[in-house]
Design an enzyme around this catalytic site. Structure first.
Site, PDB file in Angstrom:
ATOM      1  N   HIS A  97       0.818  -1.300  -0.025  1.00  0.00           N
ATOM      2  CA  HIS A  97      -0.035   0.066   0.087  1.00  0.00           C
ATOM      3  C   HIS A  97       0.798   1.258   0.034  1.00  0.00           C
ATOM      4  CE1 HIS A  97      -3.079   3.089   1.025  1.00  0.00           C
ATOM      5  NE2 HIS A  97      -1.963   3.392   1.993  1.00  0.00           N
ATOM      6  N   HIS A 155       1.558   5.261  -2.625  1.00  0.00           N
ATOM      7  CA  HIS A 155       2.010   6.665  -2.273  1.00  0.00           C
ATOM      8  C   HIS A 155       3.253   6.992  -3.087  1.00  0.00           C
ATOM      9  CE1 HIS A 155      -0.802   7.308   0.720  1.00  0.00           C
ATOM     10  NE2 HIS A 155      -0.647   6.455   1.259  1.00  0.00           N
ATOM     11  N   GLU A 178      -5.341   9.504  -0.204  1.00  0.00           N
ATOM     12  CA  GLU A 178      -5.776   8.170  -0.095  1.00  0.00           C
ATOM     13  C   GLU A 178      -6.619   7.882  -1.092  1.00  0.00           C
ATOM     14  OE1 GLU A 178      -3.154   6.811   2.913  1.00  0.00           O
ATOM     15  OE2 GLU A 178      -4.248   5.856   1.294  1.00  0.00           O
ATOM     16  N   SER A 227      -3.992   0.718  -4.540  1.00  0.00           N
ATOM     17  CA  SER A 227      -3.577  -0.442  -4.103  1.00  0.00           C
ATOM     18  C   SER A 227      -4.444  -1.365  -3.627  1.00  0.00           C
ATOM     19  CB  SER A 227      -2.646  -0.230  -2.648  1.00  0.00           C
ATOM     20  OG  SER A 227      -3.631   0.730  -1.860  1.00  0.00           O
TER      21      SER A 227
HETATM   22  N1  HBI Z   1       1.873   6.455   9.836  1.00  0.00           N
HETATM   23  N2  HBI Z   1       3.243   5.127   8.528  1.00  0.00           N
HETATM   24  C1  HBI Z   1       2.115   6.068   8.593  1.00  0.00           C
HETATM   25  N3  HBI Z   1       1.427   6.239   7.657  1.00  0.00           N
HETATM   26  C2  HBI Z   1       0.580   6.737   7.506  1.00  0.00           C
HETATM   27  O1  HBI Z   1      -0.165   6.955   6.274  1.00  0.00           O
HETATM   28  C3  HBI Z   1      -0.013   7.587   8.397  1.00  0.00           C
HETATM   29  C4  HBI Z   1       0.779   7.405   9.712  1.00  0.00           C
HETATM   30  N4  HBI Z   1       0.430   7.853  10.806  1.00  0.00           N
HETATM   31  C5  HBI Z   1      -0.748   8.973  10.750  1.00  0.00           C
HETATM   32  C6  HBI Z   1      -1.747   8.702   9.460  1.00  0.00           C
HETATM   33  N5  HBI Z   1      -1.122   8.356   8.562  1.00  0.00           N
HETATM   34  C7  HBI Z   1      -2.912   9.422   9.369  1.00  0.00           C
HETATM   35  O2  HBI Z   1      -3.496   9.940  10.605  1.00  0.00           O
HETATM   36  C8  HBI Z   1      -2.681  10.869   8.687  1.00  0.00           C
HETATM   37  O3  HBI Z   1      -4.023  11.473   8.603  1.00  0.00           O
HETATM   38  C9  HBI Z   1      -1.898  11.733   9.551  1.00  0.00           C
HETATM   39 FE    FE Z   2      -1.805   5.401   2.886  1.00  0.00          FE
END
Ligand code: HBI
Ligand code: FE
Length: 290
Positions: free
Chosen positions: A137, A142, A183, A202
């Site tokens: 994913h 991304h 997303e 994904s």
């Molecule tokens: N941590 N590794 C990772 N990947 C993410 O997409 C991610 C995260 N922590 C918080 C988060 N996304 C979401 O809460 C965002 O909206 C900030």
């Molecule tokens: Fe994501």
């Protein structure tokens, strides 16, 4: 030892990654040699399946980005090799993490142009659905757009806005912006709607559904409308927001002081994704609309 964070977007679920040996910024080593043949086979299966859908359903910038970072179906990508190709393009790099990390660390990484990519990949029985973002994913969804200069600038602006949102207690509103763009975003192109969101690209089922299904609403991206709109994490989306360009995303987020907007939205209840408002610029009215 840094404690495993609570899943920032899903309550106190215990996370499956190994958080014992993370650095203070939650990064770990990728340890590429530790991946099993089975894990590379899972990558090959997912990559081949999704790549076959890209030309028809994905924004062209996504396909270009996949090629630019050198991803292929051979094996799980080596993050350091990818970074040698990504950095010169947009100054971004990917960093290995055990999985979801606390929001303040996530925003700090984006603001510093580093994107956290989970080091573990799903099990064969999870090919079509899993509850947390895995390597496939994060990488396939991304990383390609981090090779696009405009989208990369938006992602950094988002990280900076996220750091500011924390002081307003408005991370939830900004999480909606991430959800409905990074997303689950759609792009209007001369050949019709195309997906650019990682959560869509994904997922085999949602890649087709997001572009072709008559069920969901699709309306023009408007950042205030996005901040006011609820989302579901456990089904295909019932609402998609459509941008005309990635510049539109960047302009909506760069340098904007969202403070007044955060205050005006405050704790008002989120608009259900099935609902359409008279002020919406509707692209397609879904059969779920009510
Ligand atoms: N941590 N590794 C990772 N990947 C993410 O997409 C991610 C995260 N922590 C918080 C988060 N996304 C979401 O809460 C965002 O909206 C900030
Ligand atoms: Fe994501």
């Amino acid at each position: 030892m840094t404690k495993p964070p609570s899943a920032p977007t899903r309550g106190q679920l215990d996370l499956r990654g190994a958080y014992e040996h993370t650095a203070p910024d939650y990064t770990v080593e990728q340890r590429w040699d530790n991946y099993s043949d089975g894990e590379h086979e899972t990558w090959r299966t997912l990559y081949t399946r999704q790549r076959a859908l890209m030309d028809r359903y994905a924004a062209p910038e996504v396909v270009a980005g996949l090629d630019a970072v050198g991803a292929d179906e051979q094996a799980i990508p080596r993050f350091d090799v990818v970074n040698d190709r990504l950095r010169p393009l947009t100054g971004w790099r990917i960093v290995a993490v055990p999985g979801l990390i606390p929001e303040e660390h996530f925003f700090a990484h984006l603001a510093a142009r580093s994107f956290p990519v989970s080091v573990w990949i799903r099990k064969p029985h999870e090919l079509d659905y899993l509850s947390e973002p895995d390597l496939f994913h994060d990488f396939f969804g991304h990383v390609p757009l981090l090779a696009n200069p405009v989208f990369a600038r938006f992602m950094q602006a988002y990280g900076v806005a996220g750091q500011k949102a924390q002081s307003h207690g408005a991370v939830g509103l900004l999480a909606r912006v991430y959800w409905y763009s990074v997303e689950f975003g759609l792009l209007r192109t001369a050949s019709g709607l195309r997906a650019y969101g990682a959560g869509i690209l994904s997922s085999k089922g949602e890649t087709v559904y997001s572009v072709e299904s008559p069920e969901p609403n699709r309306i023009a991206f408007d950042i205030e409308r996005v901040m006011r709109t609820d989302y579901r994490i456990d089904t295909f989306q019932r609402m998609y927001f459509v941008v005309d360009s990635f510049e539109q995303l960047f302009e909506a987020s760069y340098g904007t002081d969202f403070g007044p907007l955060y205050d005006s939205i405050g704790m008002t209840p989120g608009i259900p994704p099935e609902r359409l408002l008279a002020s919406d610029r509707v692209v397609t009215r879904g059969t779920v609309a009510h």
